[in-house]
Design an enzyme around this catalytic site. Structure first.
Site, PDB file in Angstrom:
ATOM      1  N   ASP A   3      -0.754  -7.741 -29.289  1.00  0.00           N
ATOM      2  CA  ASP A   3      -0.179  -8.610 -30.308  1.00  0.00           C
ATOM      3  C   ASP A   3      -0.249 -10.073 -29.869  1.00  0.00           C
ATOM      4  O   ASP A   3      -0.128 -10.377 -28.677  1.00  0.00           O
ATOM      5  CB  ASP A   3       1.283  -8.215 -30.548  1.00  0.00           C
TER       6      ASP A   3
ATOM      7  N   ASN B 175      -2.125  -2.523 -41.461  1.00  0.00           N
ATOM      8  CA  ASN B 175      -2.928  -3.744 -41.376  1.00  0.00           C
ATOM      9  C   ASN B 175      -3.863  -3.934 -42.566  1.00  0.00           C
ATOM     10  O   ASN B 175      -4.392  -5.037 -42.772  1.00  0.00           O
ATOM     11  CB  ASN B 175      -3.743  -3.766 -40.080  1.00  0.00           C
TER      12      ASN B 175
END
Length: 250
Positions: free
Chosen positions: A21, A69
Site C-alpha cells: 500500500d 479495486n
C-alpha cells in the site's frame, strides 16, 4: 519467558504476506503521476523477493489487486492491468532461472484473454521451481475465497459425495487458496493503514501482524528486517496458555 519477551533464537517466518500500500501517496509527495507510483511499486517486488529468499522465507504472498479495486477509475485499472501483464512477461524468465515458482490466486474470468494467457504461461514456465514461491493475489478477496470453498463443499454434499457432518475446519481449509502452502506466519501492511482489507481472512487467523508507515515503493531490505525482527520477538502460542481468555495468567 513471559509473554512479549524477546526470543533471540526464535526462527524466522516461512511464509510472509504483504499488502503493498502507498504507491499513490509516494508519487504525490514527489509531484509525480499515480502511474509513476505504481511502476515504482512493481519494481520493489523484485528486490523484496530476493531479500526474502536470502532470509530463508519460503513463500512470499503479495496482495496486488483486490476484488474491490475494480471500483477505481477505469484508466487506473487499465494501468494496473498493463503493469501486471508486463511484470509477468518480464519476470517469468528471471524467476525460472532462479528457481522461483509463481502462482496467481483469485478470480481470472474478469481479466482480458491476453492477461489470462500471460498468467497461465508464467505459472507453467516456473512450475518446476524449488527455490521458493511467489504468490500474487489478483482480483482476490478473502470473503470470495471462503465463499468459493464453501460452495465447492456444498456441491459435493448435494451430489451425495459427502455428508454435512463431515464438514470441519480442517476439511474446509483444504479447499482454500494457499491450502498446500505453509501457514501465513507474518502479515505486513505498508503505508500506515492498520487493517487487512479483505485479504486472506481465513489464512491470517493466527498470523502475526506488522504495520509500518513506510510507503510501499520505499519498503526495502531494512524494513523487511525490522518486520522479521518484530516477528521473532512475538510469543506465538496459537490460543494456548498465556494468550488471553480464561487460560491467561494460569
Amino acid at each position: 519467558m513471559s509473554a512479549g519477551g524477546t526470543h533471540a533464537g526464535a526462527p524466522g517466518p516461512r511464509h510472509i504476506a504483504i499488502i503493498m500500500d502507498g504507491n499513490g501517496r509516494w508519487a504525490a509527495r514527489r509531484g509525480l503521476s499515480p502511474s509513476a507510483g505504481h511502476k515504482a511499486g512493481v519494481e520493489r517486488i523484485r528486490d523484496l523477493l530476493s531479500a526474502c529468499r536470502d532470509r530463508g522465507v519460503e513463500v512470499l504472498t503479495l496482495f496486488a489487486f483486490s476484488s474491490e479495486n475494480w471500483q477505481r477509475p477505469p484508466k487506473e485499472v487499465e494501468l494496473l492491468m498493463g503493469l501486471f501483464y508486463s511484470y509477468l512477461r518480464k519476470e517469468a524468465r528471471r524467476m525460472r532461472e532462479e528457481g522461483v515458482r509463481l502462482r496467481v490466486i483469485g478470480r481470472r474470468d474478469r481479466f482480458s484473454p491476453r492477461l489470462q494467457r500471460a498468467i497461465a504461461s508464467a505459472e507453467e514456465s516456473t512450475r518446476g521451481g524449488a527455490g521458493g514461491e511467489l504468490v500474487i493475489a489478483a482480483d482476490y478477496g478473502g470473503r470470495w475465497d471462503i465463499a468459493r470453498a464453501a460452495r465447492e463443499v456444498a456441491e459435493e454434499v448435494a451430489a451425495g459425495e459427502r455428508s454435512p457432518e463431515s464438514i470441519t475446519e480442517a476439511l474446509l481449509d483444504g479447499y482454500m487458496q494457499l491450502a498446500d502452502l505453509p501457514p501465513v506466519d507474518l502479515l505486513i501492511r505498508s503505508s500506515g493503514e492498520q487493517r487487512i482489507s479483505n485479504f486472506i481472512l481465513w489464512q491470517a487467523a493466527y498470523s502475526e501482524f506488522y504495520f509500518t508507515d513506510t510507503l510501499w515503493p520505499d519498503f526495502d531490505e531494512s524494513e523487511l528486517d525490522a518486520a522479521i525482527a518484530a516477528y521473532r520477538r512475538r510469543d506465538r502460542r496459537f490460543g494456548g496458555r498465556g494468550e488471553g481468555g480464561v487460560v491467561a495468567g494460569v
